[in-house]
Design a protein around this motif. Structure first.
Motif, PDB file in Angstrom:
ATOM      1  N   GLY A 110      -7.151   5.467  -8.481  1.00 55.96           N
ATOM      2  CA  GLY A 110      -7.907   6.320  -7.574  1.00 55.96           C
ATOM      3  C   GLY A 110      -7.110   7.540  -7.139  1.00 55.96           C
ATOM      4  N   LEU A 111      -5.798   7.361  -6.990  1.00 56.44           N
ATOM      5  CA  LEU A 111      -4.905   8.461  -6.605  1.00 56.44           C
ATOM      6  C   LEU A 111      -4.252   9.127  -7.808  1.00 56.44           C
ATOM      7  N   ASP A 112      -4.354   8.480  -8.971  1.00 51.66           N
ATOM      8  CA  ASP A 112      -3.673   8.955 -10.172  1.00 51.66           C
ATOM      9  C   ASP A 112      -2.177   9.067  -9.924  1.00 51.66           C
ATOM     10  N   GLY A 113      -1.639   8.035  -9.251  1.00 50.47           N
ATOM     11  CA  GLY A 113      -0.216   8.030  -8.960  1.00 50.47           C
ATOM     12  C   GLY A 113       0.206   6.706  -8.348  1.00 50.47           C
ATOM     13  N   PRO A 114       1.517   6.515  -8.164  1.00 52.73           N
ATOM     14  CA  PRO A 114       2.021   5.251  -7.626  1.00 52.73           C
ATOM     15  C   PRO A 114       2.001   5.214  -6.101  1.00 52.73           C
ATOM     16  N   THR A 115       1.928   4.009  -5.557  1.00 50.22           N
ATOM     17  CA  THR A 115       2.019   3.816  -4.104  1.00 50.22           C
ATOM     18  C   THR A 115       2.898   2.606  -3.803  1.00 50.22           C
ATOM     19  N   TRP A 116       3.569   2.662  -2.663  1.00 46.52           N
ATOM     20  CA  TRP A 116       4.255   1.486  -2.121  1.00 46.52           C
ATOM     21  C   TRP A 116       3.257   0.729  -1.258  1.00 46.52           C
ATOM     22  N   GLU A 117       3.172  -0.582  -1.464  1.00 45.77           N
ATOM     23  CA  GLU A 117       2.217  -1.420  -0.746  1.00 45.77           C
ATOM     24  C   GLU A 117       2.850  -2.767  -0.453  1.00 45.77           C
ATOM     25  N   ILE A 118       2.124  -3.594   0.301  1.00 40.34           N
ATOM     26  CA  ILE A 118       2.494  -4.989   0.438  1.00 40.34           C
ATOM     27  C   ILE A 118       1.676  -5.784  -0.580  1.00 40.34           C
ATOM     28  N   PRO A 119       2.129  -6.983  -0.950  1.00 43.54           N
ATOM     29  CA  PRO A 119       1.359  -7.774  -1.911  1.00 43.54           C
ATOM     30  C   PRO A 119      -0.037  -8.079  -1.372  1.00 43.54           C
ATOM     31  N   GLY A 120      -0.974  -8.224  -2.294  1.00 41.58           N
ATOM     32  CA  GLY A 120      -2.335  -8.546  -1.887  1.00 41.58           C
ATOM     33  C   GLY A 120      -3.271  -8.541  -3.070  1.00 41.58           C
ATOM     34  N   GLY A 121      -4.513  -8.910  -2.794  1.00 45.08           N
ATOM     35  CA  GLY A 121      -5.487  -8.916  -3.877  1.00 45.08           C
ATOM     36  C   GLY A 121      -6.806  -9.515  -3.458  1.00 45.08           C
ATOM     37  N   VAL A 122      -7.596  -9.847  -4.459  1.00 45.69           N
ATOM     38  CA  VAL A 122      -8.967 -10.323  -4.270  1.00 45.69           C
ATOM     39  C   VAL A 122      -8.988 -11.840  -4.199  1.00 45.69           C
ATOM     40  N   LEU A 123      -9.763 -12.370  -3.257  1.00 40.37           N
ATOM     41  CA  LEU A 123      -9.972 -13.814  -3.201  1.00 40.37           C
ATOM     42  C   LEU A 123     -10.884 -14.254  -4.338  1.00 40.37           C
ATOM     43  N   GLU A 124     -10.552 -15.383  -4.938  1.00 39.28           N
ATOM     44  CA  GLU A 124     -11.398 -15.941  -5.972  1.00 39.28           C
ATOM     45  C   GLU A 124     -12.578 -16.663  -5.323  1.00 39.28           C
TER      46      GLU A 124
END
Length: 197
Positions: free
Chosen positions: A66-80
């Motif tokens: 979406g940004l066409d670039g890298p970001t620093w984040e915390i771990p996370g994701g989608v619930l199954e």
């Protein structure tokens, strides 16, 4: 006079696997106005603010299209489907970093964008994490791990190096939980000197 809106109808107009787009027809109680609104159906998410035993924050750096670039984040994701937020948090943390925590606690929940999204992001604090496995990334994931003192991470936020809104919200929950008493004391001390114009 009654306020708010009554939902009259809803239909899915597009399915993009990671989300579906719905058009919902509503009528306003106050004047009968009807309008169709766009709603994005997303699964719930988890974000994990994880600390190693050495009190280092575990960050992941990844490319975001979406940004066409890298970001620093915390771990996370989608619930199954059918997965509890706690299980999802432990799974995502282990998959993305290889770390598992000694303690996991819910810091709060976030509605990412209630203007048109209907999902919830569950924010967890993972404490005293130990490395127990290698990363198990999805085929399209490529993550760089970083381990930072909290004061460095807060400097990264202040300098605009961490800009992901859900990550910033997670740090706000953490600060309010851990520094709430200090903030309340500071506000109480300031009350006596506040002047309203």
């Amino acid at each position: 006079m009654r306020t708010g809106w009554e939902k009259l109808d809803g239909r899915v107009v597009a399915d993009h696997m990671i989300f579906r787009v719905r058009h919902d027809l509503y009528r306003r109680y106050s004047d009968g106005l009807t309008h169709e609104f766009v709603v994005v159906e997303c699964p719930d998410w988890v974000n994990i603010l994880a600390f190693t035993r050495e009190k280092r924050v575990i960050l992941v750096r990844q490319f975001r299209h979406g940004l066409d670039g890298p970001t620093w984040e915390i771990p996370g994701g989608v619930l199954e489907p059918g997965e509890s937020p706690e299980h999802g948090a432990l799974r995502e943390l282990r998959e993305e970093t290889g770390f598992v925590p000694e303690r996991l606690e819910l810091l709060g929940i976030i509605h990412p964008n209630p203007a048109y999204q209907m999902n919830t992001c569950h924010v967890f604090l993972a404490s005293d994490c130990d490395l127990s496995d290698q990363q198990h990334l999805d085929p399209t994931e490529e993550l760089e791990l970083g381990f930072f003192p909290i004061e460095v991470v807060l400097d990264m936020v202040a300098r605009g190096e961490i800009t992901h809104s859900l990550v910033l919200s997670a740090f706000l929950h953490f600060i309010l939980r851990k520094l709430g008493r200090e903030i309340s004391s500071w506000l109480s001390a300031e009350d006596s000197s506040l002047k309203y114009h």
